[in-house]
Structures are given as structure tokens and as C-alpha cells.
Write a protein that holds these residues in place. Structure first.
Motif, PDB file in Angstrom:
ATOM      1  N   LYS A  19     -18.372  17.284 -28.609  1.00  0.00           N
ATOM      2  CA  LYS A  19     -17.360  16.070 -29.115  1.00  0.00           C
ATOM      3  C   LYS A  19     -17.641  14.809 -28.797  1.00  0.00           C
ATOM      4  N   GLN A  20     -17.998  14.663 -27.562  1.00  0.00           N
ATOM      5  CA  GLN A  20     -17.985  13.392 -26.957  1.00  0.00           C
ATOM      6  C   GLN A  20     -19.248  12.746 -27.400  1.00  0.00           C
ATOM      7  N   ALA A  22     -20.843  13.274 -29.962  1.00  0.00           N
ATOM      8  CA  ALA A  22     -21.143  13.813 -31.351  1.00  0.00           C
ATOM      9  C   ALA A  22     -19.842  12.683 -31.557  1.00  0.00           C
ATOM     10  N   GLU A  23     -18.997  11.958 -31.153  1.00  0.00           N
ATOM     11  CA  GLU A  23     -18.453  10.746 -31.420  1.00  0.00           C
ATOM     12  C   GLU A  23     -18.469   9.482 -31.404  1.00  0.00           C
ATOM     13  N   THR A  24     -19.934   9.905 -30.277  1.00  0.00           N
ATOM     14  CA  THR A  24     -21.009   8.665 -29.699  1.00  0.00           C
ATOM     15  C   THR A  24     -21.833   7.837 -30.889  1.00  0.00           C
ATOM     16  N   ARG A  25     -21.649   8.888 -31.785  1.00  0.00           N
ATOM     17  CA  ARG A  25     -22.629   8.840 -32.653  1.00  0.00           C
ATOM     18  C   ARG A  25     -22.314   8.934 -33.705  1.00  0.00           C
ATOM     19  N   HIS A  26     -20.784   8.809 -34.233  1.00  0.00           N
ATOM     20  CA  HIS A  26     -20.124   8.428 -34.900  1.00  0.00           C
ATOM     21  C   HIS A  26     -20.653   9.946 -36.174  1.00  0.00           C
ATOM     22  N   ILE A  27     -20.149  11.178 -35.381  1.00  0.00           N
ATOM     23  CA  ILE A  27     -20.840  12.009 -36.396  1.00  0.00           C
ATOM     24  C   ILE A  27     -20.739  13.277 -36.733  1.00  0.00           C
ATOM     25  N   PRO A  28     -19.973  14.091 -37.237  1.00  0.00           N
ATOM     26  CA  PRO A  28     -19.281  15.354 -36.766  1.00  0.00           C
ATOM     27  C   PRO A  28     -19.788  16.253 -35.623  1.00  0.00           C
ATOM     28  N   GLU A  31     -23.303  18.190 -37.628  1.00  0.00           N
ATOM     29  CA  GLU A  31     -23.914  17.610 -37.561  1.00  0.00           C
ATOM     30  C   GLU A  31     -25.289  17.358 -36.308  1.00  0.00           C
ATOM     31  N   TYR A  32     -24.174  16.676 -35.132  1.00  0.00           N
ATOM     32  CA  TYR A  32     -24.948  16.451 -34.101  1.00  0.00           C
ATOM     33  C   TYR A  32     -25.891  18.217 -33.384  1.00  0.00           C
TER      34      TYR A  32
END
Length: 70
Positions: A19-20, A22-28, A31-32
Motif C-alpha cells: 500500500k505504501q 503504491a501510494e508513493t508512486r501515486h498508483i493503485p 497496478e503496483y
């Protein structure tokens, strides 16, 4: 491209890391995870193709001779 649902069971800490990340990459998270799987498979394919090329470079002439004799 059609999407298929896959359910994953992850350790809580691993799920939080996903989750972290994906959040850092600004993607769901979906998708990550998809990107990780694709990258892993591309790396494996590249290693396989390098091995094939090494065999062809080392034994290509022998393979050609065997094919010609068949």
C-alpha cells in the motif's frame, strides 16, 4: 485488455508495504502488483534469451551441421 480478479492473502506487514509503495508512486495497489509481476517476468525472459543466445553463439555451427544432416 480485460481484467481478471485475483485475491491475494498477504502478511499484514507485506500488505502495508504494498500500500505504501503504491501510494508513493501515486498508483493503485493493483497496478503496483501488476508492474511487479511484469518486471519479474521480463527479467526472467531476458535471462532466458541471453542463455539461448549463449548456446547459439557457442554451438550454432554444430546445430546447423545436425540440421543439414537430417
Amino acid at each position: 485488455m480485460a481484467k481478471t480478479q485475483v485475491n491475494l492473502r498477504l502478511e499484514e506487514s507485506t500488505a502495508e508495504m504494498a500500500k505504501q509503495a503504491a501510494e508513493t508512486r501515486h498508483i493503485p495497489v493493483n497496478e503496483y502488483v501488476e508492474q511487479l509481476i511484469r518486471a519479474d517476468n521480463e527479467q526472467l525472459r531476458a535471462a532466458f534469451m541471453a542463455g539461448v543466445q549463449e548456446i547459439l553463439d557457442g554451438y550454432g555451427d554444430l546445430i546447423d551441421e545436425i540440421e543439414a544432416a537430417a
